[in-house]
Structures are given as structure tokens and as C-alpha cells.
Design an enzyme around this catalytic site. Sequence first.
Site, PDB file in Angstrom:
ATOM      1  N   CYS A 130     -11.130   9.779  58.833  1.00  0.00           N
ATOM      2  CA  CYS A 130      -9.551   9.249  59.175  1.00  0.00           C
ATOM      3  C   CYS A 130      -9.240   7.749  58.740  1.00  0.00           C
ATOM      4  O   CYS A 130      -9.483   6.791  59.482  1.00  0.00           O
ATOM      5  CB  CYS A 130      -9.093   9.412  60.881  1.00  0.00           C
ATOM      6  SG  CYS A 130      -7.590   8.859  60.939  1.00  0.00           S
ATOM      7  N   CYS A 133      -6.786   5.905  60.767  1.00  0.00           N
ATOM      8  CA  CYS A 133      -7.018   5.397  62.118  1.00  0.00           C
ATOM      9  C   CYS A 133      -8.163   4.126  61.859  1.00  0.00           C
ATOM     10  O   CYS A 133      -7.954   3.456  62.441  1.00  0.00           O
ATOM     11  CB  CYS A 133      -7.935   6.404  62.746  1.00  0.00           C
ATOM     12  SG  CYS A 133      -7.488   8.231  62.973  1.00  0.00           S
ATOM     13  N   ASP A 134      -8.935   4.164  60.730  1.00  0.00           N
ATOM     14  CA  ASP A 134     -10.106   3.087  60.795  1.00  0.00           C
ATOM     15  C   ASP A 134      -9.995   2.245  59.541  1.00  0.00           C
ATOM     16  O   ASP A 134     -10.864   1.435  59.532  1.00  0.00           O
ATOM     17  CB  ASP A 134     -11.343   4.035  60.584  1.00  0.00           C
ATOM     18  CG  ASP A 134     -11.510   4.989  61.905  1.00  0.00           C
ATOM     19  OD1 ASP A 134     -11.271   4.666  63.012  1.00  0.00           O
ATOM     20  OD2 ASP A 134     -12.315   6.058  61.612  1.00  0.00           O
TER      21      ASP A 134
END
Length: 304
Positions: A130, A133-134
Site C-alpha cells: 500500500c 499507507c506507507d
Amino acid sequence: MYDMIILGAGPCGLTAALYAKRYGLNPLVLERNIYGGQIANTPEVENYPGIKHISGVELAMALYDQVTALGVEIKLEAPVSCRLDTPVKEVRTQQGAYEAPAVIIANGARRRKLGCPGEDRLTGLGVSYCATCDGSFFREQEVAIVGGGNTALEDALFLANICRKVHLIHRRDQFRGNKILSDALLRRENIQVHYDSVPEEIGGEERVDRLTIRNVKTGDTTDLPVTGVFVAIGLEPDNEMFAGQVETDRAGYLLAGEDCKTNLEGVFAAGDTRTKALRQIVTAAADGAVAAFEAANYINSLNE
Ligand code: NAP
């Protein structure tokens, strides 16, 4: 007892809940992970009709607000087993058991894994599924992203805004994703595309410090000095829980037509989880509406 249980709180499940509520029914939505499903990890949505531009998180929150304002009950609980071949269906989570005459399976699909050495060992230690997200953990670093579909192209563009350099690894010499995205990507100076290439091994002791790729045409291997490897090679069905009950195609997607009806009475498959040609937010939402409509008809038929 609820009127229907909806598995999944992505665009499909939440749309199903919205329509079910408007049909005067009392649905329960069970979500094991995150409201919005895959769109919660989508940086930008630009192809949902009527909305020029919105982030996936914003769209997910708007949907969530819309259905909860109607009084839909959503529980963050992971289903662990289900019994779907009886008139009253039951879904068990670690927290409890829920019953309803109808179930809409809208649990989406999960990210596919590469299957190369180092992937599992270094997941969370530089390997990510992701980018939104990261990605911020890799600010000013050199990273790689694997895949040639819309997710990989969008994620590469997203990462290029954060990271010093982005390597895009694709196994063919043509992208599967949209031209508008690939054109934008090819204009970015800090994105290097490695066509005809596949990951051989993700290296690093405690964290990722290398990705070895192999050119499938020449056989040459190259070590890329990256600290992050983002995997965006598509989706696969996540339907093991329904095995032996709901029929699937050979790939594991639930067999259902445009009416979302499965082989079991009162069980509907909608969105990315079912056999279909186009998996988009708009088709997921459309499926949610159709599945709720069919489920409402089914529930009404029980009372006739
Ligand atoms: P996808 O469209 O299925 O693309 C997967 C990509 O990964 C393909 O380029 C494929 O290569 C490659 N791949 C598959 N298995 C691989 C492996 N084992 N090793 C190396 N490469 C591999 O998946 P996606 O990009 O996640 O998109 C999923 C769906 O969501 C699609 O329908 C997509 O259009 C949609 N989506 C839409 C948008 C948008 O409209 N803005 C954004 C994101 C996603 P090949 O090309 O050679 O098959």
C-alpha cells in the site's frame, strides 16, 4: 435477527447497505479491516461519475457518513466462518454470531503477492502492498514498485512526489494501465521504468536494502539499491471462507451474473468478489445497489 448481513464496507457493501435501508430493511455490515476497502488506499479517484477529483479516503468517509446517518449498523469484526446453505444464514466472527435470511458478499479482493525470496520475510520491513499507507516512511529514499496496471502507475506517481527516485518494474514492454497515467509517469524525471523485468529477490538483513530484477528477454540481472519495494501486481479473490458452499470460477471468484445471484438462495455476490469483466468503484457501487434490490425481493418473497 437482521434482514440481511453485508460482508464488506467498501463502495459495494456500503452502497448495498444504503439501498437496503431505503427499502426499509435492517442490514448489518461486517468489515474486518478498514471502511472503504481498497479505495481507502487509493490516492486519487478521478473516474467516479459526477466527481472530478476526490481522494479515496474522502470518498470512503463520505459513503460511511451517508449510510451511518441512515442508521445502518456497521461492526468492525472479521468473519471467521459462515453457514449459507440454510434458510437462515449465519455468519460468525470472533466476537459473535449473526443471523439473517439474506447475505450479500461484498468482501472485495486482496492484493496478489510476488512469491519471490525475501518478500514474506521483509513484509513490513520495507516490503509494502500500500503506497498511500506507507509511502511517507520512504521520504527522500530510493524505492521500487512492481506492476503495470493502474494501481502501479498511480502509486508510482504518488511515490515520485515523496521519494528521491522510483523504479517501476513491469514484466512486459507495455503497460496494462491507462494511457493518461502512463503518459504522466513517463514525463517524471525521477521515475525509471524497467520494462520486461521481474523481481528475482528482495534483499536485506533487517530491512530491505536491495531488489534484484531480471530482464526476461536478455536474462540479465540488476541490483537496485532500494529501501522500499511496493507490490502492485493486481488482485486475487479472497473467498476461501465460502468454499464448498458458493460456487466459484476457476480463479476463485464467486459465480454470479449481473443480478448478483449465486447458486444459493438468499446469497448474493457483488463487487470485485464476483465474476465480472470490469472491477471499478462505479461497478462495485452498481453491484451493491443491484444486490440489495435482489435481496429485498428475495426477503419479500419469503413473506408472500
Ligand atoms: P491489474 O490491472 O490486474 O494489473 C496488474 C499488473 O501486475 C499487470 O500489469 C500485470 O502484468 C502485473 N502482474 C500480475 N501478476 C504479476 C506477477 N506475478 N509478477 C509481475 N507482474 C505481475 O491490477 P491493478 O492495477 O491492481 O488494478 C486492479 C483493478 O482496479 C483494475 O481493474 C484496474 O483498472 C482498477 N483500478 C483502476 C484505477 C483507476 O481507474 N484510476 C486505479 C487503480 C485500479 P500484465 O500487464 O503483464 O498482465
